[in-house]
Design an enzyme around this catalytic site. Structure first.
Site, PDB file in Angstrom:
ATOM      1  N   LYS A 143     -16.983  19.099  -0.838  1.00 61.96           N
ATOM      2  CA  LYS A 143     -15.561  18.850  -1.110  1.00 61.96           C
ATOM      3  C   LYS A 143     -15.400  17.379  -1.463  1.00 61.96           C
ATOM      4  O   LYS A 143     -16.103  16.513  -0.934  1.00 61.96           O
ATOM      5  CB  LYS A 143     -14.697  19.211   0.101  1.00 61.96           C
ATOM      6  CG  LYS A 143     -14.893  18.317   1.321  1.00 61.96           C
ATOM      7  CD  LYS A 143     -13.989  18.746   2.473  1.00 61.96           C
ATOM      8  CE  LYS A 143     -14.179  17.828   3.681  1.00 61.96           C
ATOM      9  NZ  LYS A 143     -13.372  18.245   4.848  1.00 61.96           N
TER      10      LYS A 143
ATOM     11  N   ASP B 164      -6.498  -2.819   3.188  1.00 58.78           N
ATOM     12  CA  ASP B 164      -5.395  -3.714   2.816  1.00 58.78           C
ATOM     13  C   ASP B 164      -5.597  -5.132   3.325  1.00 58.78           C
ATOM     14  O   ASP B 164      -4.784  -6.015   3.029  1.00 58.78           O
ATOM     15  CB  ASP B 164      -4.067  -3.175   3.366  1.00 58.78           C
ATOM     16  CG  ASP B 164      -3.771  -1.764   2.889  1.00 58.78           C
ATOM     17  OD1 ASP B 164      -3.960  -1.505   1.694  1.00 58.78           O
ATOM     18  OD2 ASP B 164      -3.357  -0.926   3.717  1.00 58.78           O
TER      19      ASP B 164
ATOM     20  N   THR C 175      -2.484   1.030  -4.708  1.00 62.73           N
ATOM     21  CA  THR C 175      -2.998   2.131  -3.907  1.00 62.73           C
ATOM     22  C   THR C 175      -4.313   2.637  -4.460  1.00 62.73           C
ATOM     23  O   THR C 175      -4.587   2.524  -5.666  1.00 62.73           O
ATOM     24  CB  THR C 175      -1.976   3.289  -3.846  1.00 62.73           C
ATOM     25  OG1 THR C 175      -2.521   4.373  -3.115  1.00 62.73           O
ATOM     26  CG2 THR C 175      -1.602   3.760  -5.242  1.00 62.73           C
TER      27      THR C 175
ATOM     28  N   ASP D 228       0.856  -1.181   0.000  1.00 60.21           N
ATOM     29  CA  ASP D 228       0.000   0.000   0.000  1.00 60.21           C
ATOM     30  C   ASP D 228       0.897   1.238   0.000  1.00 60.21           C
ATOM     31  O   ASP D 228       2.099   1.142   0.271  1.00 60.21           O
ATOM     32  CB  ASP D 228      -0.890  -0.038   1.247  1.00 60.21           C
ATOM     33  CG  ASP D 228      -1.797   1.173   1.345  1.00 60.21           C
ATOM     34  OD1 ASP D 228      -2.324   1.599   0.309  1.00 60.21           O
ATOM     35  OD2 ASP D 228      -1.953   1.686   2.462  1.00 60.21           O
ATOM     36  N   LYS D 229       0.330   2.389  -0.298  1.00 53.59           N
ATOM     37  CA  LYS D 229       1.130   3.617  -0.293  1.00 53.59           C
ATOM     38  C   LYS D 229       0.906   4.425   0.978  1.00 53.59           C
ATOM     39  O   LYS D 229       1.812   4.591   1.794  1.00 53.59           O
ATOM     40  CB  LYS D 229       0.813   4.484  -1.518  1.00 53.59           C
ATOM     41  CG  LYS D 229       1.657   5.753  -1.601  1.00 53.59           C
ATOM     42  CD  LYS D 229       1.189   6.663  -2.701  1.00 53.59           C
ATOM     43  CE  LYS D 229      -0.063   7.422  -2.328  1.00 53.59           C
ATOM     44  NZ  LYS D 229       0.141   8.406  -1.244  1.00 53.59           N
TER      45      LYS D 229
ATOM     46  N   GLU E 181      -8.823  15.452   7.189  1.00 54.54           N
ATOM     47  CA  GLU E 181      -9.817  16.392   7.691  1.00 54.54           C
ATOM     48  C   GLU E 181      -9.263  17.224   8.837  1.00 54.54           C
ATOM     49  O   GLU E 181      -9.522  18.425   8.946  1.00 54.54           O
ATOM     50  CB  GLU E 181     -11.059  15.624   8.139  1.00 54.54           C
ATOM     51  CG  GLU E 181     -12.272  16.496   8.283  1.00 54.54           C
ATOM     52  CD  GLU E 181     -13.546  15.678   8.289  1.00 54.54           C
ATOM     53  OE1 GLU E 181     -13.802  15.013   9.312  1.00 54.54           O
ATOM     54  OE2 GLU E 181     -14.261  15.687   7.280  1.00 54.54           O
TER      55      GLU E 181
ATOM     56  N   ARG F 267      -5.758   3.873  -8.005  1.00 48.85           N
ATOM     57  CA  ARG F 267      -7.217   3.928  -8.024  1.00 48.85           C
ATOM     58  C   ARG F 267      -7.816   2.524  -7.931  1.00 48.85           C
ATOM     59  O   ARG F 267      -8.842   2.229  -8.533  1.00 48.85           O
ATOM     60  CB  ARG F 267      -7.715   4.606  -9.288  1.00 48.85           C
ATOM     61  CG  ARG F 267      -7.430   6.092  -9.372  1.00 48.85           C
ATOM     62  CD  ARG F 267      -8.193   6.871  -8.341  1.00 48.85           C
ATOM     63  NE  ARG F 267      -8.417   8.258  -8.724  1.00 48.85           N
ATOM     64  CZ  ARG F 267      -8.698   9.205  -7.881  1.00 48.85           C
ATOM     65  NH1 ARG F 267      -8.778   8.930  -6.599  1.00 48.85           N
ATOM     66  NH2 ARG F 267      -8.914  10.441  -8.287  1.00 48.85           N
TER      67      ARG F 267
END
Length: 1206
Positions: free
Chosen positions: A566, A823, A680, A398-399, A502, A793
């Site tokens: 947003k 993950d 990712t 994973d990133k 956030e 993506r």
């Protein structure tokens, strides 16, 4: 969450499956008719009466134990047994006893854990009175009182609390590993009851809800009370395993109890994984059984021929009635099955588990993998996969949170087409921001966060000048979120945000003068430029992974209705008004620049609404939010309806920094020929930029292929074009090789050499096409030619599919590493799963096989612990098979000299103790302590890892060589002593060539030869290994002289018939000469072969060990490399990582019970300034993330956790 715990449950059998659940508060008689589970839990497997039969039944389900039980049955048949029963009983009973003791210890711990949990005290409301009651006596429908810092007893419907607005704060670390506080809120109708005992005792609400299930993130139900029906969801439920925090007390109604709680429903059995060595051993054991059968058939046929041709012996050894030559051969077959069973010794399986357990402790104890900042050591959560760590070929990472820190800092923004965040000199050239760069001075803002920094003064000046678009931008950020504000003291605000992104945005907004102060279910309070403004909160359109955006609908103090949104740029752009096209193009350029700096991006937009429309929409929204059927679909339709024709405000760029040592780790692993694929959910541009930052992608690569086709044909053409560029002479046919294994054909994609280095970047939508059956092999072939692969993506399911694709068609071991719940599927799919204790909770750790705190520890896990474990296990197996085959083949040769009578060549006690005592400790010493080079040399030469990937230390060929070596050694061990003792006499002229003397000489030669062979296998001698090797030989002679003594013969005449053999044989010089000659002849070919191999074809291990001997010292540590900042114009991933459902908590007016507490006098009223002067002078800024505090108390999870026997 199937592997959240390491134990499982025995679910109730015979109980009808619930479709829905109905219960009534304070009415046990009504609820007992449904036979709901009580709150008592049972995780233990046995009791005093069932332990022995159940445990033995489980143990004999293992093939090895059942095999030796079958041998024991054969041994009690007098016609076929030439060995005493104890030769099999002693090892079998010892193994069963050790395993049973371990299982009993584990189950005793389960019983203790159950009793401890079941006997906890809770305050129960009964007949209008509060009384202490044990957890186990709580039932569905009861009302209980919880106090601060207490564990939640069962799954509860929150009724009321001591806090304003009926809020409670809970910690869910036991459920999902997240330590940040969550908020739950009761219905107003129940919250009004407060803590009044009489009112609560009279409460008779009826709850209709879903049946018990393991979904932690959702709950659907209704409460019927006083003729009104109220919707229930997950935000009103307190789950068992949570801890009440910062709340004096609360009351709850028990919905699910005991085994029906979501925590217990998630206590599933962990996925069982086997190593490639295990799979190889299974094949070899089958081959050994075939070899055993062949040898027994040969000897049985030999016995039949002997019985047929040699009739003279029957005069002094007559046959039993009814026994002829053929039947004698049949009996002999089973007799030799017993005698030759040592080719598959039972101690092999016990020794393997001990070795794996010992090597797991090394990982747990490694201080160099301990992360002091969060007090997190490395942990081997699975003890059966250590050697697999030495064979990894593909790493799937994973990133966010794995390669990066997942600590977000507000870095840049774009407002109305102007970019902020960069610093320029007087010539207009952009300057690199460093620690010395002048920061903005936020001291003029009394509510500013002192940890926040920013360097672009122009943004502060734009805020002070009152530019409408800038104010609207920060107003959106201060309103459109789900964060909670806690004011510890005057002006000391602490934000509880659901995601780091956030939190970074709300903190930045606070510093620029738009301070989020507090929120209620129907109001948000914001200090705008020193003036307090209260916005009515009409609805929150919450975030989820499909929407990739969130919105709020608010009414300003002036009565203006607005929707603020947003989200991801691709999602928000689709919903903008057509008048925003030019601004969208400029903002897109800024997004490209942000992505070039590796920033995570969000796009901001808004829409003004009309009163009449919002009233109609709000009515439909309320109806959809209380619907029992298709609630989510109905809400999505309403969200889509209102989130359109929005006006673009700008975008934000948040930095997620790389973890320490990521680049160096990836470089080391690449030198070890390990391929790293990044999977990712971030955008292509961000993932690509991180790839450059950590040296996975490099400018000097020959080419980097971008696969972004929007159809299957486009993706196929892009993959084939990339393949042809890397290997022009390749054809377009599917590259598969049929491998025949027992007649079965397997498709295997072989590695294809290419000239140069290439990278592959593929989008999620293109990956969906590429993973389809017709194209998956083309994808795999192209990807395997590349040095680096980045999939962006991607969904959690796609991550698992990529891992499974490589597992299916590549003969390689895979490892997946991640830190978040997304993950988990990837971690479970890979051969090895590694979890990182990061910012996204502990879900990945709870599902992993190994865990630690930093990505950089991965190189030590693989290059040191993994390589050593694999090397030790392979040496152990080679030596174990060698010593047992040699032991067994001596029996085979002896059969030709004893008339195939199934006579043993060794003393029965030697057969019993050979594997359990005489050779057990030396081989364990080698398998636990041996190493070819130390850890620093392992880092200096990562190429030492490559032989493990290629199975060079143990394979079918290695096993065949081991068999040949054993055959040679057994010939030497049998025939040299046989020839030496044939027609030989003692010094005093007495005959020495008797069976017992020969047996003693053969077994002594065998034991010394295999011990010397073990010494040649070891590269690293310690005091322990010296003690084990020489001590075992000393124990052999001590036991031999004791068992062959006169005293033992007189006490146990039938058990110890070798009276005086040791002292009469081992005092002869020719016997010791024979032992020396036999040992030399056994060892000489091995020494000669290894010498020639090192001279003519040395391995990488030989070369490094030679260099170690030359230097006579450890090498200096490799120099630290400084990271060079890289700029690019690549796009970035959107900064949105919090979970769905959080916004529903704050949306409805019905939740408000009490008005918010008034501000203290130290804070200005709405009409007055708080000292925020638009004309004051500013200095500079750059965001910094607040370091998380990982230290936490011992958790209740350990009270539920138990060990299940695999």
């Amino acid at each position: 969450m199937g592997s959240v715990m390491s134990f499982g449950l025995n679910c109730f059998k015979g109980k009808e499956k619930e479709e829905t659940r109905r219960l009534k508060a304070n009415d046990r008689e009504f609820n007992q008719q449904y036979n709901y589970a009580t709150n008592a839990i049972k995780t233990s497997k046995y009791n005093v009466f069932t332990f022995l039969p159940l445990n033995l039944f489980e143990q004999f389900q293992r093939i090895a134990n059942a095999y030796f039980l079958f041998l024991l049955i054969l041994q009690v048949i007098p016609q076929i047994s030439s060995l005493s029963w104890f030769t099999t009983v002693v090892p079998l009973v010892l193994v069963l006893a050790i395993t049973a003791a371990k299982d009993a210890s584990d189950d005793i711990n389960r019983h203790r854990s159950d009793r401890k949990v079941n006997n906890r005290k809770v305050v129960l409301l009964s007949n209008g009175e509060l009384k202490d009651e044990k957890w186990m006596n709580v039932q569905v429908g009861d009302i209980i009182k919880l106090e601060n810092n207490k564990f939640v007893t069962a799954d509860l419907l929150l009724l009321s609390s001591s806090e304003s607005l009926n809020l409670v704060y809970i910690e869910t670390a036991e459920l999902d590993g997240e330590t940040n506080l969550k908020v739950r809120q009761a219905l107003t109708i129940t919250g009004d009851m407060g803590g009044d005992k009489d009112t609560l005792a009279a409460f008779d609400g009826v709850v209709d809800c879903e049946a018990p299930n393991n979904r932690l993130d959702r709950f659907t139900g209704t409460l019927t009370y006083n003729g009104q029906k109220y919707s229930l969801d997950n935000e009103k439920i307190l789950l068992r395993g949570c801890t009440l925090r910062n709340t004096e007390w609360c009351f709850g109604l028990v919905i699910f109890a005991g085994q029906d709680t979501k925590l217990m429903m998630n206590c599933g059995k962990a996925t069982f994984k086997r190593t490639s060595v295990d799979r190889m051993m299974n094949i070899l054991v089958l081959c050994i059984f075939v070899l055993l059968a062949i040898m027994c058939i040969i000897l049985a046929v030999g016995n039949g021929i002997w019985e047929q041709q040699e009739e003279n012996f029957t005069t002094f050894l007559p046959r039993q009635d009814g026994v002829n030559a053929a039947f004698s051969g049949f009996l002999t077959f089973w007799s030799y099955i017993i005698i030759l069973n040592t080719v598959v010794p039972i101690s092999l399986y016990v020794s393997v588990e001990i070795i794996r357990l010992g090597n797991s402790f090394y990982i747990d104890w490694d201080r160099k993998m301990y992360y002091a900042r969060s007090d997190t050591p490395a942990e081997a959560r699975t003890t059966t996969l250590n050697e697999e760590l030495g064979q990894i070929k593909y790493i799937f990472s994973d990133k966010t949170g794995t390669l990066t820190q997942n600590i977000m800092t507000f870095n840049k923004c774009s407002i109305n087409g102007k970019s902020y965040g960069d610093v320029f000199d007087i010539d207009g050239q952009r300057l690199e921001i460093t620690e010395e760069t002048e920061k903005v001075d936020f001291s003029y803002n009394p509510l500013a966060d002192p940890k926040f920094s920013f360097c672009d003064h122009s943004l502060v000046e734009a805020v002070k000048l009152g530019k409408p678009e800038v104010h609207n931008f920060f107003r959106l950020l201060s309103l459109c979120h789900t964060a909670m504000a806690e004011e510890k003291s005057e002006g000391n605000l602490l934000y509880q945000a659901q995601s780091p992104d956030e939190g970074a945005l709300v903190t930045a907004t606070r510093n620029f003068g738009f301070v989020f102060r507090s929120r209620t279910p129907e109001m948000i309070t914001v200090m705008e430029m020193g003036i307090q403004r209260n916005y009515d909160l009409l609805a929150i359109l919450d975030f989820n992974n499909v929407r990739k955006r969130m919105s709020v609908i608010v009414r300003s103090p002036e009565g203006k209705l607005s929707l603020y949104c947003k989200g991801a740029d691709t999602i928000v752009y689709e919903r903008l008004h057509e008048s925003c096209k030019r601004l969208m193009d400029v903002t897109t350029e800024h997004l490209n620049e942000f992505a070039g700096d590796g920033l995570r991006t969000l796009v901001m937009a808004y829409r003004d609404l009309e009163e009449g429309y919002i009233e109609d929409w709000k009515q439909r929204y309320d109806e959809a939010s209380t619907a029992l059927d298709d609630r989510e679909e109905k809400l999505d339709e309403l969200y889509e309806e209102i989130e359109k024709d929005m006006l673009l405000l700008g975008a934000t760029g948040i930095e997620d920094k790389l973890q320490d040592g990521v680049s160096q780790t990836i470089e080391q692993l690449s030198k070890a020929d390990i391929k790293i694929w990044v999977l990712t959910g971030d955008k292509q541009e961000t993932a690509e930029n991180i790839g450059y930052a950590c040296n996975m992608l490099r400018e000097e690569m020959n080419d980097i292929f971008i696969v972004a086709g929007n159809s299957a044909e486009e993706v196929k053409e892009e993959l084939r074009a990339a393949c042809l560029k890397m290997k022009p002479d390749s054809n377009n046919d599917d590259v598969t090789i049929a491998k025949g294994i027992l007649g079965k054909k397997l498709k295997v994609v072989e590695d294809e050499p290419v000239n140069g280095e290439y990278g592959l970047v593929i989008n999620g939508h293109s990956l969906a096409y590429a993973l389809e059956k017709p194209m998956e092999l083309e994808l795999l072939r192209t990807a395997c030619m590349c040095k680096t692969v980045i999939c962006c993506r991607v969904t959690p399911l796609q991550k698992a599919q990529v891992v499974q694709l490589v597992k299916k068609y590549k003969r390689a071991v895979t490892l997946a590493i991640g830190d978040g719940a997304n993950d988990v599927s990837m971690i479970r799919a890979a051969h090895i799963g590694v979890g990182i204790s990061g910012q996204e909770g502990m879900q990945a750790v709870l599902s992993s096989d190994f865990s630690f705190a930093q990505f950089r520890f991965l190189q030590r896990l693989l290059l040191v612990h993994g390589r050593w474990s694999y090397l030790r296990m392979c040496k152990f197996l080679r030596y174990f098979f060698y010593k047992n085959f040699t032991f067994t083949f001596v029996h085979f040769w002896y059969a030709f000299f004893c008339g195939f009578s199934a006579q043993t060549v060794y003393d029965e006690w030697f057969i019993t103790l050979y594997n359990l005592v005489y050779t057990a400790l030396p081989v364990l010493g080698m398998s636990l302590f041996d190493q070819d080079v130390n850890d620093r040399w392992s880092f200096q030469y990562p190429q030492l890892y490559v032989p493990g990937q290629r199975n060079m230390y143990f394979s079918k060929g290695t096993f065949a060589a081991c068999v040949v070596h054993s055959i040679y050694s057994s010939l030497v061990v049998f025939f040299i002593p046989y020839a030496a003792m044939y027609n030989t006499v003692r010094n005093d002229g007495k005959d020495v060539a008797d069976y017992q003397s020969f047996a003693l000489l053969a077994q002594t030669c065998l034991l010394i030869a295999v011990c010397i062979q073990l010494g040649l296998e070891m590269n690293y001698w310690t005091a322990v290994t010296h003690f084990f090797v020489w001590g075992s030989l000393a124990i052999y002679f001590a036991i031999t002289f004791t068992m062959y003594s006169n005293g033992m013969f007189l006490i146990f005449t039938s058990a110890f018939p070798f009276i005086g053999v040791a002292r009469n044989t081992l005092n002869q010089a020719n016997v010791w000469l024979t032992i020396l000659l036999t040992t030399i002849l056994c060892v000489l070919p091995v020494v000669a072969y290894r010498f020639l191999l090192m001279q003519l074809q040395p391995t990488i291990n030989d070369k490094v060990r030679f260099k170690v001997r030359q230097t006579k010292a450890s090498p200096p540590p490799p120099p630290r490399r400084t990271r060079i900042r890289r700029t690019s114009t690549r796009r970035s991933g959107y900064a949105f990582s919090h979970a769905q459902g959080y916004g529903d908590l704050m949306t409805s007016k019905r939740f408000l019970r009490r008005p918010p507490a008034g501000r203290t006098a130290a804070f200005s009223p709405p009409s007055r300034s708080t000292g925020f002067l638009p004309t004051s002078r500013s200095a500079g800024y750059s965001p910094t993330g607040r370091q998380p505090n990982h230290a936490q108390a011992e958790t209740s999870l350990e009270m539920y956790r138990a060990v299940r026997e695999a």
